[in-house]
Design a protein around this motif. Structure first.
Motif, PDB file in Angstrom:
ATOM      1  N   LEU A 184      18.203  42.182 -34.483  1.00 50.49           N
ATOM      2  CA  LEU A 184      17.105  41.461 -33.835  1.00 50.49           C
ATOM      3  C   LEU A 184      17.453  39.981 -33.653  1.00 50.49           C
ATOM      4  N   THR A 185      18.309  39.455 -34.522  1.00 48.77           N
ATOM      5  CA  THR A 185      18.644  38.040 -34.475  1.00 48.77           C
ATOM      6  C   THR A 185      20.153  37.868 -34.627  1.00 48.77           C
ATOM      7  N   SER A 186      20.595  36.653 -34.434  1.00 48.33           N
ATOM      8  CA  SER A 186      21.985  36.310 -34.764  1.00 48.33           C
ATOM      9  C   SER A 186      21.960  35.218 -35.829  1.00 48.33           C
ATOM     10  N   ALA A 187      21.156  35.456 -36.847  1.00 42.85           N
ATOM     11  CA  ALA A 187      20.935  34.445 -37.891  1.00 42.85           C
ATOM     12  C   ALA A 187      22.240  34.024 -38.552  1.00 42.85           C
ATOM     13  N   THR A 188      22.339  32.738 -38.810  1.00 42.93           N
ATOM     14  CA  THR A 188      23.455  32.201 -39.587  1.00 42.93           C
ATOM     15  C   THR A 188      23.158  32.422 -41.067  1.00 42.93           C
ATOM     16  N   VAL A 189      24.115  32.993 -41.768  1.00 47.10           N
ATOM     17  CA  VAL A 189      23.913  33.298 -43.186  1.00 47.10           C
ATOM     18  C   VAL A 189      24.717  32.307 -44.025  1.00 47.10           C
ATOM     19  N   GLN A 190      24.062  31.708 -45.004  1.00 46.36           N
ATOM     20  CA  GLN A 190      24.695  30.664 -45.805  1.00 46.36           C
ATOM     21  C   GLN A 190      24.340  30.850 -47.276  1.00 46.36           C
ATOM     22  N   GLU A 191      25.301  30.630 -48.138  1.00 46.15           N
ATOM     23  CA  GLU A 191      25.028  30.714 -49.570  1.00 46.15           C
ATOM     24  C   GLU A 191      24.390  29.423 -50.050  1.00 46.15           C
ATOM     25  N   GLY A 192      23.368  29.561 -50.883  1.00 49.42           N
ATOM     26  CA  GLY A 192      22.710  28.381 -51.440  1.00 49.42           C
ATOM     27  C   GLY A 192      21.851  27.675 -50.407  1.00 49.42           C
ATOM     28  N   TYR A 193      21.599  26.401 -50.681  1.00 49.85           N
ATOM     29  CA  TYR A 193      20.801  25.611 -49.736  1.00 49.85           C
ATOM     30  C   TYR A 193      21.527  24.303 -49.465  1.00 49.85           C
ATOM     31  N   PRO A 194      21.427  23.794 -48.240  1.00 49.36           N
ATOM     32  CA  PRO A 194      22.146  22.556 -47.927  1.00 49.36           C
ATOM     33  C   PRO A 194      21.436  21.358 -48.539  1.00 49.36           C
ATOM     34  N   LEU A 195      22.203  20.415 -49.017  1.00 54.00           N
ATOM     35  CA  LEU A 195      21.588  19.177 -49.510  1.00 54.00           C
ATOM     36  C   LEU A 195      21.204  18.275 -48.350  1.00 54.00           C
ATOM     37  N   ASP A 196      21.883  18.457 -47.232  1.00 58.39           N
ATOM     38  CA  ASP A 196      21.528  17.704 -46.034  1.00 58.39           C
ATOM     39  C   ASP A 196      20.311  18.351 -45.366  1.00 58.39           C
ATOM     40  N   PRO A 197      19.694  17.622 -44.432  1.00 60.96           N
ATOM     41  CA  PRO A 197      18.575  18.224 -43.700  1.00 60.96           C
ATOM     42  C   PRO A 197      19.015  19.486 -42.968  1.00 60.96           C
ATOM     43  N   LEU A 198      18.070  20.366 -42.764  1.00 59.06           N
ATOM     44  CA  LEU A 198      18.368  21.585 -42.023  1.00 59.06           C
ATOM     45  C   LEU A 198      18.964  21.233 -40.665  1.00 59.06           C
ATOM     46  N   PRO A 199      19.890  22.027 -40.192  1.00 50.75           N
ATOM     47  CA  PRO A 199      20.453  21.742 -38.867  1.00 50.75           C
ATOM     48  C   PRO A 199      19.374  21.788 -37.799  1.00 50.75           C
ATOM     49  N   GLU A 200      19.578  20.988 -36.769  1.00 50.03           N
ATOM     50  CA  GLU A 200      18.574  20.889 -35.705  1.00 50.03           C
ATOM     51  C   GLU A 200      18.556  22.120 -34.806  1.00 50.03           C
ATOM     52  N   GLU A 201      19.626  22.892 -34.882  1.00 51.38           N
ATOM     53  CA  GLU A 201      19.728  24.053 -33.990  1.00 51.38           C
ATOM     54  C   GLU A 201      18.545  25.000 -34.219  1.00 51.38           C
ATOM     55  N   THR A 202      18.225  25.740 -33.220  1.00 44.75           N
ATOM     56  CA  THR A 202      17.056  26.597 -33.310  1.00 44.75           C
ATOM     57  C   THR A 202      17.408  28.017 -33.737  1.00 44.75           C
ATOM     58  N   ASN A 203      18.708  28.272 -33.948  1.00 36.96           N
ATOM     59  CA  ASN A 203      19.089  29.612 -34.384  1.00 36.96           C
ATOM     60  C   ASN A 203      18.509  29.887 -35.774  1.00 36.96           C
ATOM     61  N   PRO A 204      18.042  31.112 -36.008  1.00 36.64           N
ATOM     62  CA  PRO A 204      17.512  31.410 -37.343  1.00 36.64           C
ATOM     63  C   PRO A 204      18.575  31.196 -38.420  1.00 36.64           C
ATOM     64  N   LEU A 205      18.097  30.866 -39.603  1.00 38.64           N
ATOM     65  CA  LEU A 205      18.995  30.563 -40.714  1.00 38.64           C
ATOM     66  C   LEU A 205      18.584  31.396 -41.919  1.00 38.64           C
ATOM     67  N   VAL A 206      19.579  31.935 -42.596  1.00 35.16           N
ATOM     68  CA  VAL A 206      19.343  32.712 -43.810  1.00 35.16           C
ATOM     69  C   VAL A 206      20.060  32.006 -44.958  1.00 35.16           C
ATOM     70  N   LEU A 207      19.299  31.615 -45.980  1.00 33.43           N
ATOM     71  CA  LEU A 207      19.880  30.999 -47.167  1.00 33.43           C
ATOM     72  C   LEU A 207      19.750  31.986 -48.314  1.00 33.43           C
ATOM     73  N   VAL A 208      20.863  32.279 -48.950  1.00 31.31           N
ATOM     74  CA  VAL A 208      20.879  33.305 -49.987  1.00 31.31           C
ATOM     75  C   VAL A 208      21.243  32.665 -51.316  1.00 31.31           C
TER      76      VAL A 208
END
Lengths: 106, 152
Positions: B32-56
């Motif tokens: 359904l999506t092309s979500a970007t999958v990332q381990e943990g959480y970024p210390l920087d602000p979330l990226p401005e891109e509108t693609n869904p993001l998965v933090l694990v």
């Protein structure tokens, strides 16, 4: 004698520090000046799960009622340092006795 | 020979392998999506891109009551949170569906790696990202595993 800023100073303040903000409603373009603040804020802080999510919060401060059609989903053109940027209204909140409106945009 | 990675890290690695298939070509798509999958959480602000993001992330390891008395094996439940970030609640739901699709499709591999399947638990929408025009939902996953003395 102390001097306090009040509603009568808003237009002067926005003229001095504000940047042009435009919206087109029913084919007619409206322009006012507003203050754009950008801040990186910890939006989600879940200590039990050791999580922090930071987001870039953009807030435009406008004189309440100065710009028609500023509702959730409305599209604004904002003159920023990088040039004119199209922003979408996320939410609005009145502050300072309702004289000013903080417009959260994305 | 290097020591085996921590149990939590082995489980996280196995989970990430399956979740990083989201949005890629081939099985177990279509997605359904092309979500970007990332381990943990970024210390920087979330990226401005509108693609869904998965933090694990792994968030908790707790002993299972029935496993407390073991002498050679200890039963633990490993808890993970998958943060599903999208432009609206419907997109978060789509991301959650893709996470489930990946977990279900990877059930055999995950069971081999972790001894038991990964189970989905509570999925909950949150309000914290509303004012930046994003939505977030927390999707809890867990796996029960026996921790051996040789590979804790």
């Amino acid at each position: 004698m102390a001097t306090y800023y009040g509603a009568s100073d808003i237009d002067e303040m926005l003229a001095e520090f504000g940047a042009p903000v435009r919206i087109t409603v029913l084919g007619e373009e409206h322009e006012v000046r507003g203050l754009l603040d950008i801040a990186d804020e910890e939006l989600l802080r879940e200590l039990g799960q050791a999580t922090t999510i930071v987001g870039k919060v953009r807030v435009l401060t406008l004189r309440t009622g100065a710009l028609p059609g500023v509702v959730q989903g409305a599209v604004l053109e904002v003159d920023e340092e990088s040039g004119t940027v199209t922003r979408t209204v996320v939410a609005t909140r009145q502050v300072d006795d309702g004289a000013l409106t903080r417009v959260f945009v994305s | 020979m290097a020591a085996p990675a921590a149990t939590e890290n082995r489980a996280l690695d196995a989970l990430l392998v399956e979740l990083r298939k989201i949005g890629t070509a081939g099985a177990p798509g279509p997605w359904l999506t092309s979500a970007t999958v990332q381990e943990g959480y970024p210390l920087d602000p979330l990226p401005e891109e509108t693609n869904p993001l998965v933090l694990v992330q792994h968030v908790l390891t707790e002993p299972r009551p029935e496993g407390e008395g073991g002498t050679s094996l200890h039963d633990f439940r490993l808890h993970f949170v998958v943060w599903c970030i999208g432009k609206n609640m419907r997109e978060c739901n789509s991301v959650k569906a893709d996470v489930l699709r990946a977990v279900f499709a990877g059930e055999a591999a995950l069971t081999t790696a972790l001894q038991q399947p990964v189970y989905p638990a509570t999925y909950e929408h949150r309000v914290e990202l509303n004012l930046i025009g994003r939505k977030v939902a927390a999707f809890a996953l867990f796996v029960d595993t026996a921790v051996s003395h040789s590979a804790p």
